[in-house]
Design an enzyme around this catalytic site. Structure first.
Site, PDB file in Angstrom:
ATOM      1  N   TYR A   1      -3.668  -0.506   9.713  1.00  0.00           N
ATOM      2  CA  TYR A   1      -3.207  -0.576   8.424  1.00  0.00           C
ATOM      3  C   TYR A   1      -1.767  -0.282   8.358  1.00  0.00           C
ATOM      4  O   TYR A   1      -1.218  -1.110   7.316  1.00  0.00           O
ATOM      5  CB  TYR A   1      -4.980   0.143   8.185  1.00  0.00           C
ATOM      6  CG  TYR A   1      -4.900  -0.126   6.711  1.00  0.00           C
ATOM      7  CD1 TYR A   1      -5.352  -1.111   5.849  1.00  0.00           C
ATOM      8  CD2 TYR A   1      -4.251   1.308   5.508  1.00  0.00           C
ATOM      9  CE1 TYR A   1      -5.156  -1.424   4.474  1.00  0.00           C
ATOM     10  CE2 TYR A   1      -3.915   0.661   4.363  1.00  0.00           C
ATOM     11  CZ  TYR A   1      -4.651  -0.945   3.733  1.00  0.00           C
ATOM     12  OH  TYR A   1      -4.485  -0.737   1.945  1.00  0.00           O
TER      13      TYR A   1
ATOM     14  N   SER B   1       0.629  -1.127   0.278  1.00  0.00           N
ATOM     15  CA  SER B   1      -0.151   0.187  -0.157  1.00  0.00           C
ATOM     16  C   SER B   1       0.935   0.804   0.014  1.00  0.00           C
ATOM     17  O   SER B   1       1.823   1.084   0.154  1.00  0.00           O
ATOM     18  CB  SER B   1      -0.820   0.156   1.247  1.00  0.00           C
ATOM     19  OG  SER B   1      -1.620   1.719   1.628  1.00  0.00           O
TER      20      SER B   1
HETATM   21  P1  NAP Z   1     -11.747  -4.620  -0.746  1.00  0.00           P
HETATM   22  O1  NAP Z   1     -12.911  -4.597  -2.159  1.00  0.00           O
HETATM   23  O2  NAP Z   1     -12.301  -4.583   0.184  1.00  0.00           O
HETATM   24  O3  NAP Z   1     -11.394  -6.404  -0.930  1.00  0.00           O
HETATM   25  C1  NAP Z   1     -10.972  -7.023   0.206  1.00  0.00           C
HETATM   26  C2  NAP Z   1     -10.636  -8.525  -0.823  1.00  0.00           C
HETATM   27  O4  NAP Z   1     -10.180  -8.783   0.713  1.00  0.00           O
HETATM   28  C3  NAP Z   1     -12.034  -9.278  -0.767  1.00  0.00           C
HETATM   29  O5  NAP Z   1     -12.584  -9.785  -0.923  1.00  0.00           O
HETATM   30  C4  NAP Z   1     -12.576  -9.586   0.857  1.00  0.00           C
HETATM   31  O6  NAP Z   1     -13.827 -10.479   0.683  1.00  0.00           O
HETATM   32  C5  NAP Z   1     -11.087 -10.370   1.548  1.00  0.00           C
HETATM   33  N1  NAP Z   1     -10.985 -10.017   2.937  1.00  0.00           N
HETATM   34  C6  NAP Z   1     -10.892  -9.211   4.019  1.00  0.00           C
HETATM   35  N2  NAP Z   1     -11.061  -9.892   5.440  1.00  0.00           N
HETATM   36  C7  NAP Z   1     -10.988 -10.905   5.513  1.00  0.00           C
HETATM   37  C8  NAP Z   1     -11.525 -11.958   5.904  1.00  0.00           C
HETATM   38  N3  NAP Z   1     -10.768 -12.056   7.766  1.00  0.00           N
HETATM   39  N4  NAP Z   1     -11.476 -13.352   5.407  1.00  0.00           N
HETATM   40  C9  NAP Z   1     -11.053 -13.466   4.214  1.00  0.00           C
HETATM   41  N5  NAP Z   1     -11.197 -12.772   3.516  1.00  0.00           N
HETATM   42  C10 NAP Z   1     -11.075 -11.343   3.492  1.00  0.00           C
HETATM   43  O7  NAP Z   1     -10.996  -4.408  -1.250  1.00  0.00           O
HETATM   44  P2  NAP Z   1      -9.511  -4.242  -2.037  1.00  0.00           P
HETATM   45  O8  NAP Z   1      -9.517  -2.352  -1.755  1.00  0.00           O
HETATM   46  O9  NAP Z   1      -9.615  -5.152  -3.468  1.00  0.00           O
HETATM   47  O10 NAP Z   1      -8.582  -4.572  -0.870  1.00  0.00           O
HETATM   48  C11 NAP Z   1      -7.877  -5.560  -1.771  1.00  0.00           C
HETATM   49  C12 NAP Z   1      -6.090  -5.514  -1.425  1.00  0.00           C
HETATM   50  O11 NAP Z   1      -5.480  -4.291  -1.840  1.00  0.00           O
HETATM   51  C13 NAP Z   1      -5.745  -5.267   0.248  1.00  0.00           C
HETATM   52  O12 NAP Z   1      -5.016  -5.515   0.958  1.00  0.00           O
HETATM   53  C14 NAP Z   1      -5.756  -3.870   0.471  1.00  0.00           C
HETATM   54  O13 NAP Z   1      -5.396  -3.298   1.385  1.00  0.00           O
HETATM   55  C15 NAP Z   1      -4.939  -3.289  -0.787  1.00  0.00           C
HETATM   56  N6  NAP Z   1      -4.935  -2.055  -1.338  1.00  0.00           N
HETATM   57  C16 NAP Z   1      -6.406  -1.870  -1.647  1.00  0.00           C
HETATM   58  C17 NAP Z   1      -6.024   0.025  -1.784  1.00  0.00           C
HETATM   59  C18 NAP Z   1      -7.658   0.683  -2.677  1.00  0.00           C
HETATM   60  O14 NAP Z   1      -7.223   1.859  -2.519  1.00  0.00           O
HETATM   61  N7  NAP Z   1      -8.282   0.155  -2.922  1.00  0.00           N
HETATM   62  C19 NAP Z   1      -4.972   0.238  -2.001  1.00  0.00           C
HETATM   63  C20 NAP Z   1      -3.400  -0.040  -1.654  1.00  0.00           C
HETATM   64  C21 NAP Z   1      -3.605  -1.319  -1.080  1.00  0.00           C
HETATM   65  P3  NAP Z   1     -15.230 -10.361   1.648  1.00  0.00           P
HETATM   66  O15 NAP Z   1     -15.846  -9.663   0.688  1.00  0.00           O
HETATM   67  O16 NAP Z   1     -15.441 -11.721   2.232  1.00  0.00           O
HETATM   68  O17 NAP Z   1     -15.240  -9.247   2.728  1.00  0.00           O
END
Ligand code: NAP
Length: 253
Positions: free
Chosen positions: A158, A145
Site C-alpha cells: 500500500y 494517501s
Molecule cells: P473502500 O470503501 O474499501 O472502497 C474501495 C473501492 O475500490 C470500492 O469501490 C472497491 O470495490 C474498489 N476496488 C477495490 N479493488 C478493486 C478491483 N480490483 N476492481 C474494481 N474495484 C476495486 O475504501 P475507501 O476508503 O473508500 O477507498 C477508496 C480510495 O481511497 C482507495 O484508493 C484508498 O486507498 C483511498 N484512501 C482511503 C483512506 C481511508 O482512510 N479510508 C485514506 C487514504 C486513501 P468493491 O466494493 O467491489 O470492493
C-alpha cells in the site's frame, strides 16, 4: 453565490470504485456540482445511482474488475458511448493488505499494486489518449494517501503504491499540463470506510490515530467534496501536479 468556474454542469466524470466509501462521496459531490457520473467497478453501485439520479444527473455503471488493465480502454469507450463524453477521471478504486514486512507475500504485493498503481496509470493513459485524439484537455484526480508521504506499518504494498501515485501524478502533470490536461491528487487522511475497518476495530490503534488528528475525528466521505470539485473544475485550470491533503491536520503534526 457560486463561482461559475466551480460549475460542472454538462461535464461527464468517470469515478472508479464509486459504489461505496470515498468514491461514492466524490461521485455525489461532482453530481451535486452538476456532473453526470460513470461509475467503473466490480460491484453494482445501486445506492450511488439512486443518489446521483435524485440530484437530477445521469448515471452509468461500467462493470470492470480493475485488478488488471484489460478493461481500461473499454471503460473509457463505454463512458463516452453511454454519457456522450469524458471530462473528468477520478482514480479512486484501491485496496490494502496488512502483514509484517517479514511475512509479506507476493500475492499481497501484486493485488495492491495492480489496482492502486498499475490500473491508475493505464486508465489515465486511456483517458489521456481519448483527450489527445479529440484535441482537448481534461481533468484527472488521483486518490493518494498519508502513505504517499509517510512509511506506515505492516502495509508494504500500500505504501509503495500510494507513494507511486504521487510520483505518477507529478510525471503525468509534467507531460500533459501543456495539453490542457490537469493531473492532481487528493491525499485523504484517516476516513471511516471499509478500508480502515481493521484500524477502527483495534481500540489501541483507534485511540492513537484519533489523538494525532488535530480535528479530533475520523474523516467522512463528504469531507472530500470541496477538494474533489475544485480539482475537477475550471477553478483549478492552472493547478498541475499538486496534492491536496484532506486530513484533519494530520500532516501538520
Ligand atoms: P473502500 O470503501 O474499501 O472502497 C474501495 C473501492 O475500490 C470500492 O469501490 C472497491 O470495490 C474498489 N476496488 C477495490 N479493488 C478493486 C478491483 N480490483 N476492481 C474494481 N474495484 C476495486 O475504501 P475507501 O476508503 O473508500 O477507498 C477508496 C480510495 O481511497 C482507495 O484508493 C484508498 O486507498 C483511498 N484512501 C482511503 C483512506 C481511508 O482512510 N479510508 C485514506 C487514504 C486513501 P468493491 O466494493 O467491489 O470492493
Amino acid at each position: 453565490m457560486t463561482l461559475p468556474s466551480f460549475d460542472l454542469a454538462g461535464r461527464v466524470a468517470l469515478v472508479t470504485g464509486a459504489n461505496t466509501g470515498l468514491g461514492q462521496g466524490i461521485a455525489l459531490a461532482l453530481a451535486e456540482a452538476g456532473a453526470d457520473i460513470a461509475a467503473a467497478g466490480r460491484s453494482a453501485p445501486e445506492e450511488t445511482r439512486a443518489r446521483v439520479e435524485a440530484l437530477g444527473r445521469r448515471f452509468a455503471f461500467v462493470e470492470a474488475a480493475l485488478d488488471t488493465i484489460a478493461p481500461v480502454a473499454g471503460v473509457v469507450e463505454a463512458t463516452v458511448a453511454q454519457l456522450g463524453g469524458l471530462d473528468i477521471l477520478v482514480n479512486n478504486a484501491g485496496t490494502i493488505r496488512r502483514n509484517d514486512a517479514l511475512d509479506f507475500t507476493e500475492e499481497d504485493w501484486d493485488a495492491v499494486m495492480g489496482v492502486n498503481l498499475k490500473t491508475l496509470f493505464f486508465l489515465s493513459q486511456a483517458a489521456g489518449r481519448h483527450w489527445a485524439e479529440a484535441g482537448r484537455g481534461g481533468k484527472i484526480v488521483n486518490i493518494a494517501s498519508m502513505l504517499s508521504f509517510q512509511g506506515g506499518i505492516r502495509v508494504a504494498s500500500y505504501t509503495a503504491s500510494k507513494s507511486g501515485v504521487l510520483g505518477l501524478t507529478r510525471l503525468l502533470a509534467n507531460e500533459w499540463a501543456g495539453k490542457g490536461i490537469s493531473v492532481n491528487a487528493i491525499a485523504p487522511g484517516y476516513f471511516a470506510t471499509s478500508n480502515t475497518e481493521a484500524l477502527r476495530r483495534d481500540a489501541d490503534r483507534n485511540r492513537a490515530i484519533l489523538e494525532r488528528i488535530p480535528a479530533g475525528r475520523w474523516g467522512v466521505p463528504a469531507d472530500l467534496a470541496g477538494a474533489a470539485v475544485f480539482l475537477s473544475s475550471a477553478a483549478s485550470d492552472y493547478v498541475h501536479g499538486a496534492v491536496v491533503p484532506v486530513d484533519g491536520g494530520w500532516l501538520a503534526r
